[in-house]
Design a protein around this motif. Structure first.
Motif, short mmCIF file in Angstrom:
data_model
loop_
_atom_site.label_atom_id
_atom_site.label_comp_id
_atom_site.label_asym_id
_atom_site.label_seq_id
_atom_site.Cartn_x
_atom_site.Cartn_y
_atom_site.Cartn_z
N ASP A 84 31.57 -53.82 53.45
CA ASP A 84 32.20 -53.35 52.24
C ASP A 84 31.26 -53.65 51.07
O ASP A 84 30.80 -52.78 50.36
N LYS A 85 30.94 -54.92 50.94
CA LYS A 85 30.09 -55.36 49.85
C LYS A 85 29.04 -56.30 50.43
O LYS A 85 29.18 -56.73 51.57
N THR A 86 28.04 -56.62 49.63
CA THR A 86 27.01 -57.52 50.15
C THR A 86 26.90 -58.77 49.29
O THR A 86 27.06 -58.73 48.09
N PHE A 87 26.63 -59.88 49.97
CA PHE A 87 26.45 -61.18 49.36
C PHE A 87 25.10 -61.22 48.64
O PHE A 87 24.17 -60.62 49.15
N PRO A 88 24.90 -61.95 47.57
CA PRO A 88 25.89 -62.73 46.83
C PRO A 88 26.46 -61.98 45.63
O PRO A 88 27.37 -62.46 45.00
N THR A 89 25.91 -60.80 45.31
CA THR A 89 26.34 -60.13 44.08
C THR A 89 27.58 -59.29 44.29
O THR A 89 28.14 -58.75 43.35
N ASN A 90 27.98 -59.12 45.58
CA ASN A 90 29.10 -58.25 45.92
C ASN A 90 28.90 -56.81 45.42
O ASN A 90 29.84 -56.16 45.00
N ASP A 91 27.65 -56.37 45.48
CA ASP A 91 27.36 -54.96 45.24
C ASP A 91 27.87 -54.19 46.43
O ASP A 91 28.02 -54.73 47.52
N CYS A 92 28.08 -52.90 46.23
CA CYS A 92 28.50 -52.07 47.34
C CYS A 92 27.33 -51.94 48.31
O CYS A 92 26.17 -51.97 47.91
#
Lengths: 66, 868, 72
Positions: free
Chosen positions: C62-70
């Protein structure tokens, strides 16, 4: 125009302030929703005429971020 | 994400029972052909890169944690799909039991990792990160959900990864250092039994339990290895050499990604570029022979007096935008704006099928201006520009409106205002786009030479890798010899010899005619731009220093780092307090008492919230390595390691286990109860023992500090190159995930400790990766200059020369045309800042993509007074 | 497999095969990045993926670590 919710026009430099605004989004930093922004490649692009025109269009304040 | 439909062979009636075939007749484009059979094809290739990824932890392991016996025990991958807007639950996390939203959620770490019970002794190196991510996402979805993460060590050793853990803690996510002993069905809920460090046992009920499953070797690892003819390691991952991490035992076959050792996305992406570099060197003779040049359709001319036909595409970005902004009303408002002939929504505007839709709609509605209402032009404009080119439109006819980063994400609690702001921004974007004009890209030739700054393992590896691909390199080193930190590292955790590596690298550099080495040299100034840099270096010993100018097309920063001399723990004042590097040097020597009877090591001395904020990634491995070495020399020695989280990620977990087996004692501490070095009659270490639950004082013969690493010289270089650094003064990569070795400044790349703390093998890979990226402009031979540069109307120009004075980039020349002074733009040097345009007294200068007309139209649309 | 057995590391010699070509096995993020970088460096790439779609594990995120970008 109400003072409680003044309409702000912002000019954001692509390399710093626009990037910072992107970063604020990524960090989910919450700020008031009454700013409308225009991306420029540098605040050096801001012609004095832009600022005058902004006020003429009803801006309560102009924000130049660079 | 299949962009096209796909027949599931397990569900298809025809494939299973030879009946049905309704789809064949129904498909209007006759795209289904059941007569197709698999065919074998043979290709001769010069190299093979294997990247099969990773396998799943077996269900037998998961069963131990209640998986399969309670519906709400799920794996982290299943949970990821639940939180995903495009997943089966459309982003709504619900219990499978009865559809309620979980209010108590637990994550269990190390499922199928660090577990010799299932033969996975290694650490998967990614689970801590994704668990924190998933916990944060779950908390964002439902702030009332209580989340606990049960862990042994939190291994967020990557660059700035600790920050995410701190963020999670600040959001109220609980981290519990405990081993979960039992997972039990408890009605609708699940009960966890766990034991903490102090020996206490607790029970707690949860609505949902997420198992943080590790990465296994791919299921068909053996098969791939047999076909390609390379060896595997004891865990069935690909076996490689520490100092040549991507080379398999079969020549010409390289490995990248999780199959080499479990790893995260940025490390995988870095390895990919590194493998490309190795292949590029191996096959340099054949470069360019097989390539197919992409062709674009002829550009449709868009004239000033053509009817302006704007298309607006509003993106949901999954739920990133649509959970806050009313996307449908933004699109319907946009339809009312002047010249807008088409407006629509899409789930992900950046997906491949969305590009196809965009191309179709351009054709169907004869669109000649596109307004992408989605995310940031800083990340996504190039993608849409490319799609426009594919559709035969000039790339400058797309305008982006950022309603995600600047709207939905930052006004999450005010959906109505966020929607109103989005509509305003779209109105302004449409107003600007009406004035968008086709602009032509210029191409500039490239100086096919690289400059590498720093002569440590990173710099030497990059220089050699660029040279191996066929390009000359200037390698400059501040010190009087090459080697950097390789000199200080005596052995690696896996037992390799850095001195040998240094000898090999130095010999290769000496032999490589394409590499010229400048010792005692420092960069003074840099001018130019990607493809055409010119640098002045000061070279030679103090008295004989002279300046040399070097022309080059790219720059790689490999300036390295050094041990952090912390001011705490009495380092430098008490003799028996030494750093791990000092201990390492001692252990490598022949001193009699080099491995004394009692040693205390203090981890994170100076790091992670002490005088440095970050984790230095290498210290845990270094401590384990030195502890093992002490035990090797003096098995009777009592070695105590005081740590916060042992971060022996990947296969280093084996050595951590070995150290414990050999009697090294590992005692965790918390930041609030940091060990101290106290001086009285003797110098002692005081620490809090979590098992005894009291303070303990010990008087060891040696106190060893794991002090961490700091970058060197990044501040000066950052100013010279206008390249950003992080808060911790490491260079900031252009994109953490997707462009890990590039900097925001085009043509400048980074590797090694200058990017962030990392061990030798990762440094080598990163250096190879930087060499691939740096070689790209050199291979192409030309660079394209973005058309957002100044345009000077020679008729209006009065030759006053103000613009040449104010231009910070020397990008405007004064020419004599018909005996009159006229300004002219040097497009390749122009950065498009527009200072010249705003200062021109006769309005003779305009900026491509940011013209007076465009910006004034935006301002008028802001006021909403102009007819729109 | 005759042709493949004759092949050697670093060379693509036979006349009916594409010179300067490389094979990448696996279409996850690592394989895709390798393929893209190789094309940027002037090589022709055969990208082989077992499944019906490219993207690998990253496409499931869904999102990627650590920025929680898509993660798209």
């Amino acid at each position: 125009m109400s003072d409680a919710n003044p309409k702000i026009l912002g000019f954001l430099c692509n390399w710093c302030c626009y990037a910072a605004a992107d970063a604020a989004g990524v960090a989910r930093y919450q700020y008031p929703p009454n700013i409308r922004t225009i991306r420029v490649m540098c605040t050096g692009r801001i012609d004095p005429a832009f600022i005058l025109q902004g006020f003429a269009q009803g801006a309560a304040g102009i924000f130049a971020g660079g | 994400m299949p962009a096209t439909y796909y027949i599931d062979p397990d569900a298809c009636l025809y494939l299973k029972h030879d009946t049905c075939q309704i789809c064949v007749a129904t498909c209007q484009s006759k795209a289904i052909d059941f007569s197709q059979k698999p065919i074998d094809k043979t290709y001769a290739v010069g190299a093979v890169i294997v990247s099969p990824g990773f396998g799943k932890v077996s269900e037998d392991v998961l069963k131990e944690y209640g998986y399969g016996s309670h519906p709400d025990v799920v794996t982290s991958i299943e949970f990821e799909r639940m939180t995903n807007a495009s997943g089966p639950l459309e982003g709504e996390v619900k219990c499978f039991n009865d559809g309620r939203h979980p209010k108590a959620l637990a994550f269990i770490q190390c499922v199928g990792s660090r577990d010799i019970g299932c033969d996975n002794g290694y650490c998967s190196g990614v689970c801590c990160m994704y668990a924190i991510k998933e916990a944060i996402v779950a908390k964002e979805h439902d702030p009332e959900c209580e989340i606990s993460i049960f862990y042994m060590d939190i291994r967020t050793q990557g660059k700035d990864f600790d920050q995410a853990k701190l963020k999670a803690e600040a959001m109220g996510i609980k981290f519990i250092r405990a081993k979960v002993a039992d997972v039990m069905n408890w009605g609708k809920q699940i009960k966890l039994t766990y034991s903490e460090m102090d020996g206490s046992h607790s029970f707690a009920p949860f609505d949902m339990v997420v198992l943080s499953v590790g990465l296994e070797s791919p299921k068909d690892a053996r098969g791939i290895a047999d076909i390609a003819g390379f060896e595997l390691n004891q865990y069935d991952f690909c076996k490689t050499d520490e100092f040549d991490p991507l080379k398999t035992s079969k020549e010409g076959v390289f490995v990248v990604g999780a199959f080499q050792v479990p790893k995260d996305i940025p490390e995988s992406v870095t390895q990919s570029s590194a493998a490309a570099s190795l292949t590029s060197a191996l096959m340099k003779k054949y470069r360019g022979e097989g390539v197919v040049i992409k062709e674009y359709p002829t550009e449709i001319p868009v004239m000033d007096d053509d009817e302006v036909r704007v298309g607006v595409f509003v993106c949901h970005c999954g739920i990133n935008i649509s959970s806050v902004v009313d996307v449908a009303s933004v699109a319907s408002e946009a339809r009312e704006f002047g010249n807008v002939v088409y407006a629509t929504e899409s789930l992900y505007s950046c997906s491949q099928d969305a590009q196809e839709v965009l191309k179709e709609k351009i054709k169907e509605h004869k669109l000649n201006r596109i307004v992408m209402t989605a995310c940031s032009p800083r990340t996504h404009e190039p993608l849409f520009q490319e799609t426009l080119k594919d559709a035969g439109l000039n790339r400058s006819l797309v305008e982006m409106v950022n309603i995600r980063d600047h709207c939905s994400w930052v006004h999450a609690q005010e959906p109505e205002e966020a929607t109103a702001k989005s509509i305003d921004l779209v109105r302004m974007g449409v107003a600007k786009s009406r004035n968008n004009k086709p602009l032509t890209e210029q191409t500039v030739p490239v100086t096919k030479v690289a400059l590498v700054i720093g002569g440590g393992v990173a710099g030497m590896t990059t220089a050699l890798s660029i040279a191996a691909q066929g390009f000359p390199v200037h390698l400059i080193e501040r010190g009087e010899k090459l080697g950097g930190n390789l000199v200080n590292i005596k052995t690696t955790l896996r037992g390799e010899n850095p001195a040998k590596l240094l000898k090999e690298l130095t010999a290769k550099i000496k032999k490589e005619k394409l590499v010229s080495v400048y010792l005692n040299s420092e960069l003074q100034t840099v001018s130019g731009f990607v493809g055409n840099f010119s640098s002045v270096i000061a070279t030679g010993k103090t008295k004989k220093k002279k300046e040399v100018t070097l022309d080059h097309g790219v720059i790689v920063l490999a300036t390295g780092g050094t041990e952090h001399r912390t001011k705490n723990f009495k380092l430098g004042t008490v003799k028996k307090v030494v750093t791990q590097f000092e201990l390492e040097a001692k252990l490598a020597g022949k001193g009699k008492n080099r491995a004394p009877d009692s040693v205390v090591m203090i981890q994170c001395a100076g790091s992670r919230g002490d005088d440095l904020d970050y984790c230095s990634k290498v210290c845990c491995n270094q401590a384990v390595k030195n502890a093992l070495k002490i035990k090797d020399i003096n098995p009777e020695s009592q070695v105590i390691v005081l740590y916060r989280d042992m971060r022996t990620y990947g296969f280093a977990e084996d050595q951590y286990k070995e150290a414990r087996e050999k009697g090294v004692i590992f005692v965790p501490y918390e930041l609030a109860k940091k060990p101290k070095v106290l001086s009285g009659k003797t110098d002692v270490v005081e620490y809090f023992d979590p098992i005894l639950q009291e303070k303990v004082t010990i008087n060891p013969k040696l106190i060893v500090l794991s002090v961490g690493l700091v970058p060197e010289g990044t501040e000066t270089l950052s100013k010279l190159l206008k390249a950003p650094v992080t808060a911790n003064e490491f260079f900031l990569e252009a994109h953490v995930k997707l462009r890990p070795v590039e900097l925001a400044v085009e043509g400048v790349y980074v590797c090694g400790l200058a990017h962030g703390p990392k061990p030798i093998d990762e440094t080598i890979v990163q250096a190879q990766a930087a060499s691939a990226k740096a070689a790209m402009p050199l291979v192409k031979g030309t660079v394209k200059v973005a058309p957002t540069v100044s345009i000077i109307d020679k008729d209006k120009c009065i030759g006053c020369g103000i613009c040449t004075v104010v231009c910070p980039y020397n990008a405007i020349d004064m020419l004599k045309i018909d005996k009159k002074r006229k300004a002219e733009t040097v497009a390749a040097s122009c950065k498009g800042c527009g200072i010249c345009a705003s200062r021109c007294p006769t309005f003779a200068i305009d900026m491509g993509g940011f013209t007076q007309d465009q910006i004034l139209a935006q301002i008028k649309a802001f006021g909403n007074l102009e007819e729109v | 497999m005759g042709k493949a057995q004759n092949a050697c590391a670093g060379c693509t010699s036979s006349s009916d095969d594409r010179a300067g070509s490389v094979m990448v096995v696996g279409g996850g993020v690592a394989g895709l990045q390798t393929a893209m970088d190789l094309t940027d460096l002037g090589f022709y790439v055969y990208l082989v993926e077992k499944g019906p779609a490219i993207g690998g594990a990253m496409a499931q995120l869904d999102k990627t670590f650590p920025t929680n970008d898509c993660s798209l």
